[in-house]
Design a protein around this motif. Structure first.
Motif, short mmCIF file in Angstrom:
data_model
loop_
_atom_site.label_atom_id
_atom_site.label_comp_id
_atom_site.label_asym_id
_atom_site.label_seq_id
_atom_site.Cartn_x
_atom_site.Cartn_y
_atom_site.Cartn_z
N GLY A 11 0.82 -1.30 0.16
CA GLY A 11 0.20 -0.03 -0.01
C GLY A 11 0.97 1.48 -0.03
N PRO A 12 0.40 2.44 0.15
CA PRO A 12 1.19 3.48 0.24
C PRO A 12 2.23 3.64 1.04
N VAL A 39 -4.99 -3.41 -5.83
CA VAL A 39 -4.64 -2.46 -4.84
C VAL A 39 -5.04 -0.98 -5.33
N ARG A 44 -9.81 5.37 -1.58
CA ARG A 44 -9.57 5.83 -0.44
C ARG A 44 -9.57 7.26 -0.37
N GLN A 102 -5.50 8.97 -3.16
CA GLN A 102 -4.63 8.03 -2.66
C GLN A 102 -4.51 6.91 -3.65
N GLY A 285 1.91 2.63 9.43
CA GLY A 285 0.35 2.90 9.03
C GLY A 285 -0.57 1.97 9.44
N ASP A 286 -1.48 1.65 8.67
CA ASP A 286 -2.84 1.08 9.13
C ASP A 286 -2.70 -0.24 10.00
N LEU A 299 -4.31 8.33 6.02
CA LEU A 299 -2.90 8.24 5.11
C LEU A 299 -1.87 9.22 5.69
N1 APR Z 1 0.75 -10.30 3.37
C1 APR Z 1 1.07 -9.29 2.24
N2 APR Z 1 0.43 -8.03 2.19
C2 APR Z 1 -0.76 -7.94 2.80
C3 APR Z 1 -1.06 -8.82 3.77
C4 APR Z 1 -0.34 -10.00 3.94
N3 APR Z 1 -0.65 -10.95 5.02
N4 APR Z 1 -2.03 -8.18 4.43
C5 APR Z 1 -2.36 -7.05 3.69
N5 APR Z 1 -1.63 -7.06 2.86
C6 APR Z 1 -1.53 -5.64 2.02
C7 APR Z 1 -2.93 -5.25 1.60
O1 APR Z 1 -3.40 -5.76 0.24
C8 APR Z 1 -2.59 -3.74 1.32
O2 APR Z 1 -2.25 -3.40 -0.09
O3 APR Z 1 -0.95 -4.60 2.55
C9 APR Z 1 -1.32 -3.36 1.85
C10 APR Z 1 -1.47 -2.55 3.09
O4 APR Z 1 -2.07 -1.25 2.34
P1 APR Z 1 -3.23 -0.35 3.38
O5 APR Z 1 -4.33 -1.04 3.85
O6 APR Z 1 -3.46 0.95 2.23
O7 APR Z 1 -2.08 0.38 4.37
P2 APR Z 1 -1.10 1.51 4.42
O8 APR Z 1 -0.33 1.19 3.29
O9 APR Z 1 -0.57 1.50 5.88
O10 APR Z 1 -1.82 3.05 4.14
C11 APR Z 1 -2.19 3.65 4.95
O11 APR Z 1 -4.10 5.30 5.39
O12 APR Z 1 -5.81 6.55 4.45
C12 APR Z 1 -5.69 5.35 5.27
O13 APR Z 1 -6.63 3.31 5.18
C13 APR Z 1 -6.14 4.33 4.49
O14 APR Z 1 -5.11 2.71 3.01
C14 APR Z 1 -4.65 3.79 3.68
C15 APR Z 1 -3.73 3.86 4.73
#
Ligand code: APR
Ligand code: PHB
Length: 390
Positions: A11-12, A39, A44, A102, A285-286, A299
């Motif tokens: 993710g980001p 993705v 978002r 996003q 992050g999340d 984000l």
């Molecule tokens: N193995 C590999 N990848 C995984 C697994 C796993 N077991 N579980 C989840 N993922 C991947 C998801 O498919 C996703 O693409 O990890 C990524 C996490 O991305 P996000 O959920 O977008 O989290 P993050 O990158 O921390 O982004 C910050 O801020 O605005 C908010 O929720 C919003 O996505 C945004 C976040």
């Protein structure tokens, strides 16, 4: 395979860290559970604080953001049939936010990683961190019938709220704090001209509403709905009618409606996991924290984790200085909690709570009256909305 930093999640958070480290000559791999298309299919939030925009530029990923994103120097709070402007520029001494989706930002990060020949492995199944409390942690994942292994110095858990990283921290170490709100947001994207060039956050007794945008031809609207509602309960017409009811008449009259491109419901939740480091695994992050979307902090909170981790890892590899890594959890959490406080406050200020006692209702009204009549309160809102310093 052996890399310096193994990142779970594309993710980001994961992509930005990988790109920043690459530019400093630090080798990473990103293991992402889903395909790139999946993705990029997730809609978002879209408000970036100034510090995040700077980090995107440092990652050499800011070009399209600077061309297509919009600089917003204020937003509106609508209530009781009128709207008041929050002048971010004035109350922060010239600061602003960038409105850029996003999805687009993630696309730019993927493109940059691809151009640099970065290792981003999609559809990585059953990713598992191992020996994270040792000096030789490693990752395994499945590709078809094969189980592959990646040895690393450090593992970064950037795999979102439902990821595997946080769950790998022993239960007696991990503390989780959670608040679940008794409503969700129904969001809709439509190829229409936004009703306002600046965002409108609307407080209304029927429930909160938000008028946001992705560009001057793409609108993003939200309405507060009960948790029991489903997307199927809401036709496009029903959505537009309800949105109009919650906006001042003068705004509702100017609303251009059209077919939805996407509609989804997100429950509102606050969540923090502590600590954000266990052994040689770091959460970002999340994976470590969630906020309700009201203050647009989700984000941006992820970006501040990445800022701290990036500098800590560069100090480790370039100067042999581990102070940043050792302080990461405490430093990141201090800012995370401030974003939690702000998101909770803005959510409490603007939503209709089904079980609110009359006393709390009057306090909520007074909170808004105070905000709109006090330069100090406005300045507090503004400095949090544009992002506290890293
Ligand atoms: N193995 C590999 N990848 C995984 C697994 C796993 N077991 N579980 C989840 N993922 C991947 C998801 O498919 C996703 O693409 O990890 C990524 C996490 O991305 P996000 O959920 O977008 O989290 P993050 O990158 O921390 O982004 C910050 O801020 O605005 C908010 O929720 C919003 O996505 C945004 C976040
Ligand atoms: C959005 O555009 O999706 C958005 C904007 C501001 C918020 C939440 C979501 O506070």
């Amino acid at each position: 395979m052996k890399v310096q930093v193994g990142i779970i999640g594309g993710g980001p958070s994961g992509l930005l860290l990988s790109q920043l480290l690459h530019l400093k000559g630090i080798d990473t791999v990103v293991l992402e559970k889903h395909s790139r298309e999946y993705v990029l299919g997730r809609i978002r939030a879209g408000v970036l604080e100034h510090g995040f925009a700077e980090l995107m530029r440092e990652a050499q990923c800011g070009e399209r953001m600077d061309r297509e994103g919009e600089i917003h120097e204020g937003f509106f709070i609508a209530h009781d049939g009128v709207k008041d402007r929050v002048d971010l520029h004035k109350y922060t001494g010239g600061n602003s936010v960038v409105v850029y989706g996003q999805t687009e930002l993630t696309r730019d990060l993927y493109d940059a990683r691809e151009k640099a020949g970065g290792k981003v492995i999609h559809n990585a199944e059953n990713v598992q961190p191992h020996d994270i409390d040792s000096d030789a942690p490693y990752l395994t994942y499945r590709e078809g019938d094969e189980t592959r292994r990646i040895d690393c110095d450090y593992i970064i858990g950037a795999d979102g709220f439902h990821g595997v990283s946080r769950k790998s921290i022993p239960k007696d170490v991990l503390r989780e704090y959670e608040k679940v709100y008794p409503f969700g947001w129904l969001g809709m994207l439509s190829r229409t001209k936004p009703v306002s060039p600046e965002l409108i956050y609307a407080k209304h007794e029927r429930g909160f509403a938000l008028c946001s945008l992705r560009s001057q031809v793409l609108s993003r609207y939200y309405i507060q709905v009960p948790l029991t509602d489903t997307v199927e309960d809401w036709s496009d017409d029903a959505f537009w009618d309800e949105l109009k009811r919650r906006l001042p008449a003068e705004v509702a009259e100017g609303l251009i409606t059209g077919p939805s491109i996407e509609k989804s419901i997100a429950p509102l939740r606050s969540f923090v996991a502590e600590p954000m480091r266990y052994g040689n695994m770091f959460l970002a992050g999340d994976a470590a924290h969630i906020v309700p979307p009201t203050g647009a902090r989700g984000l941006n909170s992820a970006a501040s984790d990445i800022y701290y981790l990036y500098h800590a890892l560069v100090d480790h590899y370039q100067k042999g200085d581990d102070a940043g890594l050792d302080n990461y959890s405490a430093k990141a959490l201090a800012r995370v909690w401030k974003a939690q406080r702000f998101s909770w406050w803005m959510t409490t200020l603007l939503h209709t709570f089904p079980d609110k006692i009359p006393y709390d209702q009057r306090l909520q009204q007074t909170d808004l009256e105070y905000l709109l009549s006090s330069d100090a309160a406005m300045a507090s809102l503004a400095e949090n909305y544009v992002g506290l310093p890293f």
